[in-house]
Design an enzyme around this catalytic site. Structure first.
Site, PDB file in Angstrom:
ATOM      1  N   ARG A  45       0.887  -1.360  -0.055  1.00 35.73           N
ATOM      2  CA  ARG A  45      -0.090   0.105  -0.016  1.00 35.73           C
ATOM      3  C   ARG A  45       0.931   1.301   0.106  1.00 35.73           C
ATOM      4  O   ARG A  45       0.595   2.184  -0.834  1.00 35.73           O
ATOM      5  CB  ARG A  45      -0.982   0.024   1.298  1.00 35.73           C
ATOM      6  CG  ARG A  45      -1.761   1.162   1.262  1.00 35.73           C
ATOM      7  CD  ARG A  45      -2.768   1.061   2.264  1.00 35.73           C
ATOM      8  NE  ARG A  45      -2.635   0.240   3.626  1.00 35.73           N
ATOM      9  CZ  ARG A  45      -2.061   0.727   4.543  1.00 35.73           C
ATOM     10  NH1 ARG A  45      -1.705   2.037   4.755  1.00 35.73           N
ATOM     11  NH2 ARG A  45      -1.849  -0.244   5.550  1.00 35.73           N
ATOM     12  N   TYR A  97     -16.868  16.550 -16.202  1.00 35.17           N
ATOM     13  CA  TYR A  97     -17.350  15.063 -16.181  1.00 35.17           C
ATOM     14  C   TYR A  97     -18.164  14.843 -15.042  1.00 35.17           C
ATOM     15  O   TYR A  97     -17.984  15.306 -13.641  1.00 35.17           O
ATOM     16  CB  TYR A  97     -15.972  14.260 -16.010  1.00 35.17           C
ATOM     17  CG  TYR A  97     -16.385  12.984 -15.868  1.00 35.17           C
ATOM     18  CD1 TYR A  97     -17.036  12.081 -16.534  1.00 35.17           C
ATOM     19  CD2 TYR A  97     -15.754  12.122 -14.807  1.00 35.17           C
ATOM     20  CE1 TYR A  97     -17.252  10.786 -16.610  1.00 35.17           C
ATOM     21  CE2 TYR A  97     -15.800  10.713 -14.535  1.00 35.17           C
ATOM     22  CZ  TYR A  97     -16.698  10.143 -15.149  1.00 35.17           C
ATOM     23  OH  TYR A  97     -16.751   8.896 -14.936  1.00 35.17           O
ATOM     24  N   ASP A 169      -7.740  18.417 -15.343  1.00 35.60           N
ATOM     25  CA  ASP A 169      -8.074  17.377 -15.850  1.00 35.60           C
ATOM     26  C   ASP A 169      -7.564  17.069 -17.300  1.00 35.60           C
ATOM     27  O   ASP A 169      -8.354  17.693 -17.996  1.00 35.60           O
ATOM     28  CB  ASP A 169      -9.610  16.779 -15.777  1.00 35.60           C
ATOM     29  CG  ASP A 169      -9.919  15.362 -15.892  1.00 35.60           C
ATOM     30  OD1 ASP A 169      -9.242  14.878 -16.633  1.00 35.60           O
ATOM     31  OD2 ASP A 169     -10.758  14.964 -15.275  1.00 35.60           O
ATOM     32  N   LYS A 194      -8.736   5.870 -20.001  1.00 37.40           N
ATOM     33  CA  LYS A 194      -9.127   6.153 -21.056  1.00 37.40           C
ATOM     34  C   LYS A 194      -7.913   6.150 -22.026  1.00 37.40           C
ATOM     35  O   LYS A 194      -7.389   4.993 -22.349  1.00 37.40           O
ATOM     36  CB  LYS A 194      -9.449   7.820 -21.174  1.00 37.40           C
ATOM     37  CG  LYS A 194     -10.698   7.842 -20.122  1.00 37.40           C
ATOM     38  CD  LYS A 194     -11.743   6.868 -20.279  1.00 37.40           C
ATOM     39  CE  LYS A 194     -12.996   7.625 -19.190  1.00 37.40           C
ATOM     40  NZ  LYS A 194     -12.778   7.533 -17.801  1.00 37.40           N
TER      41      LYS A 194
END
Length: 378
Positions: A45, A97, A169, A194
């Site tokens: 982690r 978005y 973004d 994406k």
């Protein structure tokens, strides 16, 4: 500086004993020195060699000092917005978005963070910051799905003048076409699901920065929340970005041809692409980006049957998401921006006749034939 694809392929050169393809480290824990010091990795982690390799690669592409990968694109956004403190305000460009909209309107108020939507950043002045503690401006450029272009450098200047962090973004453009850090952004986030992943088979997000203090916050978001990318997915992301430029070149070529065919069709009322709103935005897009990407939207003409259009598609798939090698279409008002209030949909110009098109790498002739036949059916 080496070229983009050279950096993508060779960012890890020499790190893994000169392995051309680095190995995958799936270990959750790592042996530690017994003298009280810490090794470079302790627990997955907090850090993992494969995840570190993905972050090194993405930092090299972005021209960033620091990069952090997360389990999803929204994970990267949550890490960036998580920097805000109770009592502060986040300004977001509109349209935004749907996932970012949910984060700002549902989650952030629970943390005592207010939100404010800005439909035109060119009209933003210092007076808009008076009486509020604006901790962050969060923008997308081009916007989703109307492809409006925002001046990153200008927004960075007003944000910094008023003590706010600018987050951009950059999912649509990727670092291949646009590098917001070079234009004044403090943090860049992307849904690596994406274009970076590029094959519709990987969920991932990335946040990059050149600010050491912000980097520490982005790292804590991984360590404290466990919002990390697995070693196997990190490896897959490393491999995928090596072909990003090649895929984007083909997708942009296809987009130009498909867009031309759609624009000329009588069933289409209006098209949206970076720079379509005005000559000023076209010049801005050309100045801060090296391409227009592989996405556009269009409004179907009144009286046309959108369901008939969707049913007639054979090559394009009716689905959310974008950036993969396959071509997709969606209806933003009920899908990607389905979380928007009716008022925000109307203010953003997103009617139920707005169709978003994400172009893949199929043969352009097949894409044109498919979407033309579907428009005929409408």
């Amino acid at each position: 500086m080496a070229g983009f694809t050279t950096r993508a392929i060779h960012a890890l050169h020499g790190i893994e004993e000169n392995a051309v393809v680095p190995p995958i480290y799936t270990s959750t824990t790592f042996g530690q020195p017994t003298d009280g010091t810490e090794g470079p990795f302790e627990y997955q982690r907090g850090g993992n060699p494969t995840r570190s390799n993905a972050e090194i690669t993405l930092a090299a592409l972005e021209g960033a000092e620091h990069a952090y990968v997360y389990a999803t694109g929204m994970g990267a956004t949550a890490a960036a917005m998580g920097i805000l403190k109770s009592g502060q305000t986040i300004m977001l460009g509109m349209p935004v978005y749907g996932g970012n909209y949910r984060m700002a309107t549902i989650e952030m108020p629970k943390r005592g963070v207010s939100y404010e939507f800005v439909h035109d950043f060119t009209a933003l002045t210092d007076a808009d910051f008076v009486g509020k503690d604006v901790g962050m401006i969060f923008l997308e450029t081009p916007t989703n799905p109307t492809l409006r272009v925002v001046d990153i450098r200008a927004v960075a200047e007003i944000a910094h003048r008023n003590g706010a962090v600018l987050v951009v973004d950059n999912t649509f453009m990727t670092p291949y076409l646009q590098r917001p850090l070079e234009l004044g952004a403090d943090i860049v986030v992307q849904s690596a699901t994406k274009y970076l992943g590029g094959h519709a088979d990987l969920l991932a997000g990335v946040a990059t920065t050149n600010d050491a203090a912000l980097a520490d916050e982005l790292f804590k978001a991984q360590l404290i929340t466990g919002n990390v990318l697995s070693p196997i997915d990190s490896y897959r992301l490393i491999q995928s970005v090596k072909t990003l430029a090649i895929r984007m070149d083909r997708q942009q070529q296809n987009t130009a041809r498909v867009l031309e065919a759609v624009t000329a069709h009588p069933a289409v009322q209006k098209v949206y692409f970076p720079g379509s709103h005005s000559e000023a935005e076209a010049q801005l897009q050309a100045a801060q980006s090296s391409g227009n990407g592989a996405l556009f939207s269009f409004t179907m003409a009144e009286g046309k049957d959108i369901k008939a259009f969707l049913d007639a598609l054979q090559v394009f798939t009716f689905a959310v998401s974008l950036g993969g090698i396959e071509s997709l279409v969606c209806l933003p008002s009920t899908m990607t921006q389905g979380a928007f209030s009716d008022e925000d949909l109307e203010a953003s110009g997103m009617t139920k006749r707005l169709v978003r098109v994400a172009v893949g790498i199929e043969e352009a002739e097949d894409l044109i034939a498919d979407i033309t036949a579907a428009l005929d059916a409408a």
